[in-house]
Design a protein around this motif. Structure first.
Motif, PDB file in Angstrom:
ATOM      1  N   ALA A   1     -23.850 -77.817 -13.905  1.00 41.05           N
ATOM      2  CA  ALA A   1     -22.919 -76.717 -14.402  1.00 41.05           C
ATOM      3  C   ALA A   1     -22.328 -76.552 -12.487  1.00 41.05           C
ATOM      4  CB  ALA A   1     -23.994 -75.713 -14.340  1.00 41.05           C
ATOM      5  N   LEU A   2     -22.242 -77.200 -11.058  1.00 41.29           N
ATOM      6  CA  LEU A   2     -21.943 -76.424 -10.522  1.00 41.29           C
ATOM      7  C   LEU A   2     -20.801 -78.107 -10.420  1.00 41.29           C
ATOM      8  CD1 LEU A   2     -24.311 -75.111  -7.758  1.00 41.29           C
ATOM      9  CD2 LEU A   2     -22.410 -74.161  -8.393  1.00 41.29           C
ATOM     10  N   GLU A   3     -20.995 -78.858 -10.577  1.00 41.58           N
ATOM     11  CA  GLU A   3     -20.062 -80.313 -10.294  1.00 41.58           C
ATOM     12  C   GLU A   3     -18.957 -79.999 -11.158  1.00 41.58           C
ATOM     13  OE1 GLU A   3     -19.638 -85.044 -12.130  1.00 41.58           O
ATOM     14  OE2 GLU A   3     -21.753 -84.002 -12.528  1.00 41.58           O
ATOM     15  N   MET A   4     -18.732 -79.325 -12.596  1.00 42.48           N
ATOM     16  CA  MET A   4     -18.284 -79.275 -13.660  1.00 42.48           C
ATOM     17  C   MET A   4     -17.318 -77.896 -13.333  1.00 42.48           C
ATOM     18  SD  MET A   4     -18.846 -81.520 -16.217  1.00 42.48           S
ATOM     19  CE  MET A   4     -17.136 -80.491 -17.290  1.00 42.48           C
ATOM     20  N   ALA A   5     -18.090 -76.833 -12.538  1.00 43.93           N
ATOM     21  CA  ALA A   5     -16.977 -75.547 -12.206  1.00 43.93           C
ATOM     22  C   ALA A   5     -16.134 -75.971 -11.211  1.00 43.93           C
ATOM     23  CB  ALA A   5     -18.355 -74.576 -11.460  1.00 43.93           C
ATOM     24  N   CYS A   6     -16.597 -76.639 -10.359  1.00 44.01           N
ATOM     25  CA  CYS A   6     -15.517 -78.075  -9.366  1.00 44.01           C
ATOM     26  C   CYS A   6     -14.739 -79.125 -10.155  1.00 44.01           C
ATOM     27  CB  CYS A   6     -16.312 -78.857  -8.174  1.00 44.01           C
ATOM     28  SG  CYS A   6     -17.885 -78.059  -6.752  1.00 44.01           S
ATOM     29  N   LYS A   7     -14.430 -79.273 -11.298  1.00 42.25           N
ATOM     30  CA  LYS A   7     -13.957 -80.388 -12.068  1.00 42.25           C
ATOM     31  C   LYS A   7     -12.806 -79.179 -12.378  1.00 42.25           C
ATOM     32  CE  LYS A   7     -16.053 -84.554 -12.900  1.00 42.25           C
ATOM     33  NZ  LYS A   7     -16.614 -85.287 -14.131  1.00 42.25           N
ATOM     34  N   GLU A   8     -12.845 -78.355 -12.751  1.00 44.69           N
ATOM     35  CA  GLU A   8     -12.376 -77.759 -13.467  1.00 44.69           C
ATOM     36  C   GLU A   8     -11.610 -76.094 -12.789  1.00 44.69           C
ATOM     37  OE1 GLU A   8     -14.983 -75.346 -16.386  1.00 44.69           O
ATOM     38  OE2 GLU A   8     -15.000 -77.274 -17.541  1.00 44.69           O
ATOM     39  N   GLY A   9     -11.600 -76.014 -11.191  1.00 45.91           N
ATOM     40  CA  GLY A   9     -11.353 -75.747 -10.237  1.00 45.91           C
ATOM     41  C   GLY A   9     -12.159 -74.234 -10.345  1.00 45.91           C
ATOM     42  N   ASN A  10     -13.335 -73.759 -11.124  1.00 48.29           N
ATOM     43  CA  ASN A  10     -14.370 -72.398 -11.050  1.00 48.29           C
ATOM     44  C   ASN A  10     -14.362 -72.075  -9.603  1.00 48.29           C
ATOM     45  OD1 ASN A  10     -14.641 -70.455 -12.117  1.00 48.29           O
ATOM     46  ND2 ASN A  10     -15.634 -70.554 -14.186  1.00 48.29           N
ATOM     47  N   LEU A  11     -13.698 -70.795  -9.147  1.00 48.76           N
ATOM     48  CA  LEU A  11     -14.237 -71.479  -7.500  1.00 48.76           C
ATOM     49  C   LEU A  11     -15.437 -69.967  -7.866  1.00 48.76           C
ATOM     50  CD1 LEU A  11     -14.692 -72.032  -5.234  1.00 48.76           C
ATOM     51  CD2 LEU A  11     -12.712 -70.645  -4.669  1.00 48.76           C
ATOM     52  N   ASP A  12     -15.573 -69.678  -8.678  1.00 47.50           N
ATOM     53  CA  ASP A  12     -15.571 -67.867  -8.851  1.00 47.50           C
ATOM     54  C   ASP A  12     -17.426 -68.279  -9.469  1.00 47.50           C
ATOM     55  OD1 ASP A  12     -14.333 -66.519  -8.089  1.00 47.50           O
ATOM     56  OD2 ASP A  12     -12.712 -66.255  -9.930  1.00 47.50           O
ATOM     57  N   PHE A  13     -17.331 -68.979  -9.958  1.00 43.45           N
ATOM     58  CA  PHE A  13     -18.431 -69.975 -10.488  1.00 43.45           C
ATOM     59  C   PHE A  13     -19.776 -70.401  -9.510  1.00 43.45           C
ATOM     60  CE2 PHE A  13     -21.588 -72.880 -12.534  1.00 43.45           C
ATOM     61  CZ  PHE A  13     -21.820 -72.444 -13.028  1.00 43.45           C
ATOM     62  N   VAL A  14     -19.129 -71.499  -9.313  1.00 38.89           N
ATOM     63  CA  VAL A  14     -19.144 -71.818  -7.771  1.00 38.89           C
ATOM     64  C   VAL A  14     -20.195 -70.692  -6.749  1.00 38.89           C
ATOM     65  CG1 VAL A  14     -18.742 -73.382  -5.716  1.00 38.89           C
ATOM     66  CG2 VAL A  14     -17.455 -74.397  -7.693  1.00 38.89           C
ATOM     67  N   LYS A  15     -19.393 -69.826  -6.391  1.00 36.94           N
ATOM     68  CA  LYS A  15     -19.514 -68.605  -5.151  1.00 36.94           C
ATOM     69  C   LYS A  15     -20.740 -67.966  -6.224  1.00 36.94           C
ATOM     70  CE  LYS A  15     -15.365 -67.952  -3.299  1.00 36.94           C
ATOM     71  NZ  LYS A  15     -13.721 -66.946  -3.575  1.00 36.94           N
ATOM     72  N   GLN A  16     -20.854 -68.069  -7.475  1.00 41.32           N
ATOM     73  CA  GLN A  16     -21.815 -67.170  -7.702  1.00 41.32           C
ATOM     74  C   GLN A  16     -23.431 -67.443  -7.917  1.00 41.32           C
ATOM     75  OE1 GLN A  16     -20.595 -65.311 -12.184  1.00 41.32           O
ATOM     76  NE2 GLN A  16     -18.610 -64.655 -10.647  1.00 41.32           N
ATOM     77  N   ASN A  17     -23.272 -69.052  -8.028  1.00 44.58           N
ATOM     78  CA  ASN A  17     -24.330 -69.237  -8.308  1.00 44.58           C
ATOM     79  C   ASN A  17     -24.486 -71.327  -7.000  1.00 44.58           C
ATOM     80  OD1 ASN A  17     -24.691 -69.408 -11.603  1.00 44.58           O
ATOM     81  ND2 ASN A  17     -22.769 -69.384 -10.740  1.00 44.58           N
TER      82      ASN A  17
END
Length: 818
Positions: free
Chosen positions: A779-795
């Motif tokens: 899930a973190l890898e997919m968030a990085c690919k999509e540029g979803n920094l908020d998801f990475v910070k939250q998790n």
């Protein structure tokens, strides 16, 4: 007066917009330069690790198009390596001295080019500076900043206002615009603006023509983007807009009056609704409490069930005693039924608590349908039911949707059909209907309507029971169906999942004759090639699986395996131990190129994502080598991106095949047999399987204290059910712990390197059976690919704690494999 005021406000607004746009241009330019520096730093680390062989490594990295070349310079200014004959004077590039002080730097010298430099360490000391020099004629073409579609003028300058990278639009680079009447007149004002923000802009009349000048800082110290754009490009309708603002202002006053009347009337209605709202909140609170309880209980029950099923799988594998196998199969069947029930409860509780998410991915239609067929085929056969697969050959082979939930819907319908059918047949029909126009956005559509139909000759549904069909915890015709297991959750869950995916379900039934359930879903098309004959594809799939069971030896065969994770290399070697194949390994693409130039291999396996040089780049450079003993060697891509789109992409690139990670033994052996020359392969008979004493089997089971975090059955399956090899993989997992790297990249905001590192954690975690860590890392890898920094910070923090707990559990010795 009001119009002048609005005009000034509009000018200020446009200045802010120009400043924001400059900030965007600067960020894009900065990212491009930063990527260059990170790439160079990676190569520098490779040189530091193998100082004596840096020349051949750099030679393989030289640009075939001649836009840039590499060089290495010593502390005394002497060039010890250069990919070009151009003389480099260290005094002309301030970045060289900065890199000798441990800093990655960028510097420019007119007539020579743009230099990126990084220190090369020998131990703790800097021995050399590595540089990548972009030639003068390539700098603007590669790094030039395009502003306002080429109608503006933007340059990158250092702290002394010297141009590092000039603009391709020379028409706005005149002395008039950049002299005393132009930029120099507003330079101090722009610089002052940088004291409170990272960008600034102002407008200026230069001999009767209005211009906007702008400036924005890059993340690189001392580098700023400076430029100019004519007013007509950003504020051509200022007068019209000023008039429009005045008109809108009057309209707002009128609307404000209407709104006040509405508020007065609404207050009365609000008071009436307050009591209803309170009752609604109480009901929602009770519902959430129920959902939380179901979720917690489902999780607590599922954990020991997984352990029971894992041990039972090992009993089935080890034991040949027919009566014991009978008992074990009954345990497996009952356990799977109970686990399915618990999963349904957990899914419903997730939906009700709002935690269920639809996660669309590109998926293979054949794989989903094949899995659904296999899930129900044995149960249908045991009841002497005919299972018919009526699959249209025109369905696109790959679609984009939530593969897991679609499989769950089909399995629920098929499972119900088998459960309530005592004789006759069950038919799964699947077809698609292409949409010519997008129903939401209009225009040409790449969507299809997917129709899934399950038809049975079972007991049917009474007309009066239809309306209760999709209610939760409701079973129809209870008196007649009292001997049929079930809770009434399946169809309720199916309906809710389809609602979340924007789909629908319809039912037709004749009591005593059978039922037909029809599902309709909109799916995006990923690969338009038709699926083809399902039965033929199924037979091919079975043949591949059967062939993998035929073991072989190939002691004369030589293969190269390239992966940046040491644990993955050990897995590869362990899986091929019995084949006696000669295996060479490399940790990145650059190392692989050196080995490839010096030795012939029968098969090469390349991982995709690696630091220094990834697998695709290494493959491209391999094809350009002049003296290449592996010019026709099959090259197989190793990747976690196991969907048909990815396979087509790798095939288009020129790879011979691809394998999904983590590597399974049967797939690896099948792939090797496919590409190894027949004279190298010697087929051997299967090793005789041992019988077992049930008491010995149970006592030999791993005693696991990390039950919640580790699925031992999955881990052992990836390690050929060899406990000694599994223990080696666990030791390697601990040795290759990535917590420090993840922490560093997260704190530095480096999403790319964070993605590469969490990708490595993902693949190794699945190999040992750490399913939860694998899923969270994915899930973190997919968030990085999509540029979803908020998801990475939250998790990130929760993931790090979970990962560290797993590693600490191994280190403490709480996992007993003896």
């Amino acid at each position: 007066m009001l119009r002048v005021k609005f005009s000034n406000l509009f000018d200020n607004y446009v200045e802010k917009q120009v400043a924001y746009q400059a900030e965007s241009y600067a960020a894009a330019a900065g990212e491009r330069l930063d990527l260059e520096l990170k790439s160079l730093a990676g190569i520098s680390s490779g040189i530091s690790a193998n100082m004596s062989h840096f020349e051949p490594m750099l030679a393989t990295l030289e640009d075939p198009n001649g836009n840039y070349y590499y060089g290495v310079i010593a502390l005394n200014g002497k060039i010890v390596y250069s990919g070009d004959t151009t003389h480099i004077d260290a005094s002309h590039f301030k970045g060289i001295s900065e890199s000798f002080h441990g800093v990655k730097s960028i510097s420019y010298s007119k007539g020579i080019g743009l230099m990126f430099s990084a220190p090369v360490y020998s131990g703790k000391n800097i021995k050399y500076v590595l540089f990548r020099m972009y030639k003068e004629d390539a700098v603007v073409r590669i790094f030039g900043v395009q502003s306002y579609g080429g109608r503006g003028y933007a340059t990158l300058r250092d702290a002394r206002d010297s141009i590092i990278i000039k603009s391709s639009n020379d028409s706005l680079g005149t002395d008039l615009l950049w002299g005393e009447e132009g930029f120099l007149a507003v330079r101090d004002k722009l610089r002052a603006g940088l004291n409170v923000s990272i960008s600034a802009a102002t407008h200026l009349d230069v001999r009767g023509v209005e211009y906007y000048y702008f400036i924005a800082e890059l993340k690189l110290p001392g580098v700023a983007l400076t430029g100019v754009v004519p007013e007509r490009e950003v504020a051509s309708e200022k007068d019209d807009i000023s008039f429009l603002i005045i008109w809108v202002f009057g309209l707002l006053i009128f609307m404000f009056t209407i709104a006040m009347l509405y508020v007065v009337l609404s207050e009365k209605k609000a008071r009436e609704n307050k009591e209803l709202l309170r009752e609604k909140e109480n009901a929602e609170s009770a519902s959430k409490a129920k959902s939380a309880f179901l979720a917690n209980m489902s999780h607590e029950i599922r954990t020991p069930i997984n352990g029971i099923l894992g041990m039972d799988s090992m009993l089935l594998k080890e034991c040949k005693d027919e009566s014991l196998r009978d008992y074990a199969l009954n345990i497996q069947s009952a356990g799977q039924t109970l686990l399915s029930l618990i999963n349904d409860i957990l899914d419903i509780s997730k939906i009700e608590s709002g935690k269920m998410e639809i996660l669309p991915v590109t998926y293979s239609v054949f794989t989903v349908l094949n899995d659904c067929y296999n899930m129900v085929a044995i149960r249908a056969h045991d009841k002497n039911l005919e299972l018919v697969m009526d699959i249209s050959p025109d369905i696109p082979r790959s679609l984009f949707g939530d593969e897991v939930r679609i499989r769950q819907v089909v399995n629920n319908l098929l499972s119900n059909a088998v459960k309530y059918t005592n004789e006759g047949s069950i038919t799964l029909s699947v077809r698609s209907e292409k949409l010519s126009v997008d129903p939401i956005q209009g225009g040409n559509s790449k969507q299809v309507k997917l129709f899934i139909q399950v038809k049975d000759t079972g007991i049917g549904i009474r007309e009066k029971d239809r309306e209760k069909l999709f209610a939760d915890f409701v079973r129809l015709d209870e008196k007649r169906n009292r001997n049929i297991e079930g809770t009434g959750l399946g169809l309720n869950l199916t309906k809710q999942l389809l609602d979340m995916m924007g789909g629908s379900i319809e039912v037709e039934s004749t009591y005593g004759e059978g039922s037909v359930f029809t599902v309709c879903l909109l799916q995006q098309v990923s690969d338009e090639k038709p699926l083809g004959d399902f039965e033929k594809l199924y037979k091919q799939h079975v043949n591949v699986v059967d062939a993998a069971h035929e073991r072989f030896e190939a002691p004369e065969a030589k293969i190269l395996v390239v992966d940046d994770v040491q644990m993955n290399l050990k897995v590869f070697a362990g899986l091929l131990k019995d084949t006696k194949i000669q295996i060479d390994t490399a940790m990145n693409g650059a190392e692989a190129l050196e080995l490839i130039q010096g030795k012939h291999y029968d098969v090469i396996f390349l991982d995709h994502m690696m630091p220094v040089m990834d697998g695709v780049e290494a493959f491209r450079r391999m094809k350009l080598l002049e003296k290449n003993p592996n010019a026709i060697t099959p090259v197989v891509m190793l990747t976690a991106n196991a969907v048909s789109d990815a396979r087509n992409g790798y095939m288009d690139e020129g790879f011979s095949d691809y394998m999904a990670k983590p590597i399974r033994e049967e797939v690896l052996l099948s792939t090797l047999k496919k590409f190894l020359s027949k004279d190298l392969v010697k087929v051997v008979h299967e090793r005789e399987e041992k019988t077992c004493n049930p008491a010995e089997t149970v006592s030999a089971m791993p005693q696991v204290a990390l039950t919640d975090m580790l699925d031992m059955a999955t881990g052992l399956a990836y390690c050929m059910n060899d406990k000694k090899f599994y223990k080696e993989m666990l030791d390697e997992y601990v040795k290759s712990e990535k917590t420090a790297e993840l922490k560093e990249y997260f704190e530095n905001g480096d999403l790319e390197y964070y993605r590469i590192t969490v990708h490595a954690v993902k693949s190794t975690s699945l190999t040992i059976g750490a399913i939860k860590v694998y899923e969270d890392a994915k899930a973190l890898e997919m968030a990085c690919k999509e540029g979803n920094l908020d998801f990475v910070k939250q998790n990130h923090e929760a993931f790090m704690e979970e990962y560290k707990s797993l590693v600490r559990g191994f280190q403490s010795g709480s996992l007993n494999l003896d």
